[in-house]
Design a protein around this motif. Structure first.
Motif, short mmCIF file in Angstrom:
data_model
loop_
_atom_site.label_atom_id
_atom_site.label_comp_id
_atom_site.label_asym_id
_atom_site.label_seq_id
_atom_site.Cartn_x
_atom_site.Cartn_y
_atom_site.Cartn_z
N ARG A 1 0.79 -1.08 -0.04
CA ARG A 1 -0.13 0.01 0.01
C ARG A 1 0.85 1.28 0.02
NH1 ARG A 1 -5.49 -0.02 1.25
NH2 ARG A 1 -5.02 1.82 2.36
N LEU B 1 -0.89 4.60 -0.93
CA LEU B 1 -2.34 4.65 -0.46
C LEU B 1 -2.06 5.00 1.07
CD1 LEU B 1 -4.26 1.62 -1.85
CD2 LEU B 1 -4.83 3.84 -2.18
N PHE C 1 -7.25 -5.34 -5.46
CA PHE C 1 -7.52 -5.45 -4.21
C PHE C 1 -7.83 -7.12 -3.83
CE2 PHE C 1 -7.86 -1.18 -4.66
CZ PHE C 1 -7.59 -0.72 -3.54
N SER D 1 -10.28 -7.94 -2.05
CA SER D 1 -11.58 -8.02 -2.15
C SER D 1 -12.18 -7.87 -3.68
CB SER D 1 -12.40 -6.92 -1.25
OG SER D 1 -12.04 -5.81 -1.73
N ALA E 1 -12.82 -5.18 -5.32
CA ALA E 1 -12.95 -3.83 -5.20
C ALA E 1 -13.79 -3.37 -6.43
CB ALA E 1 -12.03 -2.83 -4.79
N LEU E 2 -14.47 -4.28 -6.90
CA LEU E 2 -15.33 -3.97 -8.19
C LEU E 2 -16.48 -2.88 -7.63
CD1 LEU E 2 -15.63 -7.23 -10.29
CD2 LEU E 2 -14.07 -5.31 -10.59
N PHE E 3 -16.85 -1.94 -8.94
CA PHE E 3 -17.82 -0.86 -8.81
C PHE E 3 -19.25 -1.80 -9.08
CE2 PHE E 3 -14.31 1.82 -10.39
CZ PHE E 3 -13.73 2.04 -9.04
N ARG E 4 -19.72 -1.91 -7.83
CA ARG E 4 -21.11 -2.89 -7.87
C ARG E 4 -22.30 -2.16 -8.74
NH1 ARG E 4 -21.54 -3.53 -1.88
NH2 ARG E 4 -20.04 -1.78 -2.24
N HIS E 5 -22.14 -1.08 -8.99
CA HIS E 5 -23.32 -0.25 -9.61
C HIS E 5 -23.02 -0.01 -11.26
CE1 HIS E 5 -20.42 2.64 -8.12
NE2 HIS E 5 -21.08 3.56 -8.77
N HIS F 1 -22.33 -8.69 -9.70
CA HIS F 1 -22.95 -9.68 -8.64
C HIS F 1 -23.31 -10.59 -9.53
CE1 HIS F 1 -27.33 -9.19 -9.58
NE2 HIS F 1 -26.88 -7.72 -10.12
N ARG G 1 -9.58 -3.97 -15.30
CA ARG G 1 -9.66 -2.70 -14.82
C ARG G 1 -8.34 -2.30 -14.46
NH1 ARG G 1 -13.28 -1.39 -9.61
NH2 ARG G 1 -11.21 -2.21 -8.52
N ALA G 2 -7.50 -2.90 -13.69
CA ALA G 2 -6.35 -2.21 -13.35
C ALA G 2 -5.28 -2.20 -14.76
CB ALA G 2 -5.52 -3.37 -12.57
N ASP H 1 -12.00 0.14 0.09
CA ASP H 1 -11.64 -0.62 -0.95
C ASP H 1 -11.94 0.25 -2.61
OD1 ASP H 1 -10.03 -2.13 0.69
OD2 ASP H 1 -11.01 -4.04 -0.09
N THR H 2 -13.14 0.56 -2.73
CA THR H 2 -13.58 0.82 -3.87
C THR H 2 -13.12 2.09 -4.15
OG1 THR H 2 -15.86 1.15 -3.05
CG2 THR H 2 -15.57 -0.83 -4.41
N GLU I 1 -22.92 3.84 -4.40
CA GLU I 1 -22.98 2.58 -3.86
C GLU I 1 -23.94 2.56 -2.38
OE1 GLU I 1 -18.92 1.43 -2.66
OE2 GLU I 1 -18.53 0.56 -4.66
N GLY J 1 -27.95 -3.29 -7.89
CA GLY J 1 -27.00 -3.03 -8.95
C GLY J 1 -27.21 -3.00 -10.08
#
Lengths: 360, 279
Positions: A52, A57, A86, A88, A90-94, A141, A155-156, B167-168, B190, B273
């Protein structure tokens, strides 16, 4: 891009009278351009903290991070061009998969942003690369863990990073998917030639994908190098134990008949000649597959436990009740006699936690 | 479940009991209100609502609600964001302070505003000298409403934002996004369902606030009376049809808000979503 970490130190002030805690203790090492490095160590070693810090970060108090010889701290995140994945994901869910991937391009100022057709083409290329063509319209999802992982990678990669940082990227995947994604990431690295730094607590994973290991413990770098050299010349017993199973035989070095030898305390283990080692106590450590069983040299008993990866598994038991598993390399048949001694002459010798010499 | 039938209360009688309680406490009262309102016919009810004082009360309520909800939506979002994403000294204290308006009686908070801004209050002289009226005028009502409804947006957002972590946001920052872009395009979308839910709760609460507003407003018909206050005035002067007409309207507005909230929540669960951005 080569990455040079130069005596990086991060401390957090202790709360309520406790002393300061060093999260990173003058960490220094260099990752060559185009190589795949792994930061390994037990949890709490400072691996993620370091990753990080490289990404910008988290702050650090002193030291430098140089990218191709240029100080990284003066660059804003966009100029750093670092791809970060990451644990997790860390995808943007929306956002759809395609918009997740194009995010880094969509937000560029108009003067630097590729045309929308160009962005679309790049997204399709990346979807192809991660093996998810036609999935651009899906939502995060709706994807499996392994697929999300690959979208996070795409994405990265979309911002054409000079450095790829992966924080425990396979941690949340089940073992089968994990091995598949792992070798896929390794392939991708070879194809793109992108300098990559991976954080993992799993030494097998590090040995499987990385060509350069940075072993960390308590915020310090203990040793760097490739798997083979770390295994052959481990600076401390910790390195050897962290990289795989070890057998330990305490004993001492002494002179017998004008020849320096190591004499194990365990009467079943045979003495072996050493060179350039002063007399005194020492510990012999070796891998289960490096030990040989020798007939008529001791009183230990043994029994067969079957095979593993083509090696015969033998459980040896001394008269004192100590028992451990030995792996016999192919071509070595189990001894005919029920009573055996141990040939540990392939061991590395340690004194006070440091490597003394390597037995030949 | 078979377990439920063999041990403890049978499922059916439990269901019947819960429904009876719901009907008794939640469904019958609004029906009675509507029945009373329509006691002299639909036309009479509407005529009562069109009286000048009644219209003024409706206008004032809508005005206060819109401003209070807008301000609290922004402040609540920012405080929830700061409290959930950063660790700093005094954070735990601030989180409990946000809940203070829920635990303090609205009448008490109304009295505090009066103590500060009233003619005899601490800042009374200063305000009079500069020709600023807060107590017994709409700014006072707004302040009281702001205070009472402050917790709702922050409290609905806080747990969600905490669970989402950073994270996001960090991913977006590393891809080159700036602070405002992250807030508007990552953080808020979100949390959009919690935000909408909090805003609707705030709206329902702001429209119906009585205690604090009653103290600070001075209860001047046609001037500083919001709908709940006007209902009380009408009822105390034995204009029961007018009072119940207004009550029915207020109840409808509140129930509408809660209904929208329930609908959105159901939708957010079924298609999380898949709905476009807030922005």
């Amino acid at each position: 891009m080569s990455v040079q970490i130069d005596s990086l130190t991060r401390r957090i002030s202790g709360r309520s009278g406790k002393p300061d805690q060093l999260l990173l203790d003058s960490v220094s090492f260099t990752v060559e351009d185009g190589s795949f490095a792994a930061l390994v160590g037990p949890s709490g070693a400072g691996k993620t903290t370091l990753l990080r810090a490289i990404a910008g970060l988290d702050p650090y108090q002193s030291g430098h991070i140089l990218a191709d010889g240029q100080a990284m701290e003066n660059l804003n995140p966009r100029e750093r061009r670092i791809g970060f994945v990451f644990q997790s994901y860390a995808l943007f869910r929306h956002m759809t998969v395609a918009r997740n991937i194009s995010f880094g391009l969509d937000i560029l100022p108009a003067s630097q942003r590729p045309s929308s057709d160009e962005i679309k083409r790049r997204v399709e290329e990346l979807l192809e690369l991660i093996g998810l063509p036609n999935m651009g319209g899906a939502w995060p999802h709706q994807l499996s863990g392994g697929q999300r992982q690959r979208v996070a990678l795409a994405r990265a990669l979309a911002i054409q990073p000079r450095l790829l940082l992966l924080d425990e990227p396979f941690g949340a995947l089940d073992p089968v998917v994990r091995r598949r994604v792992r070798s896929w990431v390794r392939d991708l690295h070879e194809r793109l030639g992108l300098t990559t730094i991976l954080v993992t607590h799993d030494q097998d994973e590090a040995l499987a994908v990385a060509d350069f290991l940075v072993v960390m413990q308590n915020g310090k770098v203990v040793q760097t190098g490739d798997g083979t050299s770390l295994d052959a010349h481990p600076r401390t017993p910790f390195i050897l134990e962290f990289l795989g199973e070890t057998l330990t035989f305490p004993g001492h070095c002494t002179i017998q008949d004008g020849q320096a030898v190591f004499v194990p305390d365990d009467a079943n283990a045979m003495s072996f000649p050493v060179s350039n080692i002063s007399p005194g106590p020492a510990e012999a450590m070796l891998r289960p597959h490096e030990m040989l069983l020798v007939e008529e040299k001791g009183t230990a008993t043994w029994r067969s436990l079957g095979n593993r990866n083509g090696l015969s598994r033998i459980e040896a038991r001394t008269t004192e009740g100590r028992h451990f598993e030995v792996l016999l390399p192919p071509g070595h048949t189990p001894p005919a006699d029920a009573r055996v001694g141990f040939d540990v002459s392939k061991a590395r010798l340690f004194r006070n936690g440091h490597l003394l010499n390597v037995a030949e | 479940m078979s377990n439920g039938r063999t041990k403890g209360l049978p499922g059916l009688s439990l269901a019947v009991m819960s429904w009876m309680i719901v009907i008794l406490i939640l469904i019958i009262p609004p029906i009675l209100i509507f029945a009373e309102a329509l006691h002299s016919g639909f036309v009479a009810a509407i005529q009562n609502l069109l009286m000048p004082d009644a219209l003024m009360a409706i206008r004032l309520t809508l005005f206060i609600t819109v401003i209070a909800v807008s301000i609290n939506a922004i402040c609540g979002t920012l405080s929830a964001w700061a409290l959930s994403k950063y660790r700093f000294p005094g954070r735990a204290l601030l989180i409990s302070l946000i809940e203070l308006p829920i635990s303090v009686s609205p009448v008490v908070s109304g009295l505090i505003w009066l103590l500060l801004f009233g003619a005899q209050g601490w800042w009374g002289d200063f305000l009079i000298r500069h020709n600023i009226t807060i107590a017994f005028a709409w700014p006072g009502i707004l302040l009281a409403t702001l205070f009472v409804t402050f917790p709702y947006v922050a409290r609905t957002l806080l747990p969600l934002m905490e669970q989402q972590g950073r994270d996001t946001e960090e991913a977006a920052a590393l891809l080159g996004a700036g602070f405002w872009h992250i807030l508007l395009h990552i953080t808020l979308p979100e949390a959009r369902w919690a935000l909408v839910s909090g805003i609707l709760l705030t709206t329902a609460r702001a429209m119906g606030e009585f205690g604090a507003v009653s103290v600070i407003s001075g209860h001047i018909p046609g001037m500083t009376e919001t709908m709940p206050l006007h209902i009380e005035t009408l009822y105390n002067s034995y204009q029961s049809v007018a009072a119940f007409s207004m009550a029915a309207l207020l109840a409808m507005m509140a129930m509408g808000t809660v209904g929208v909230r329930a609908l959105l929540e159901a939708r957010s669960h079924s298609t999380s979503g898949v709905v476009s951005d807030l922005t």
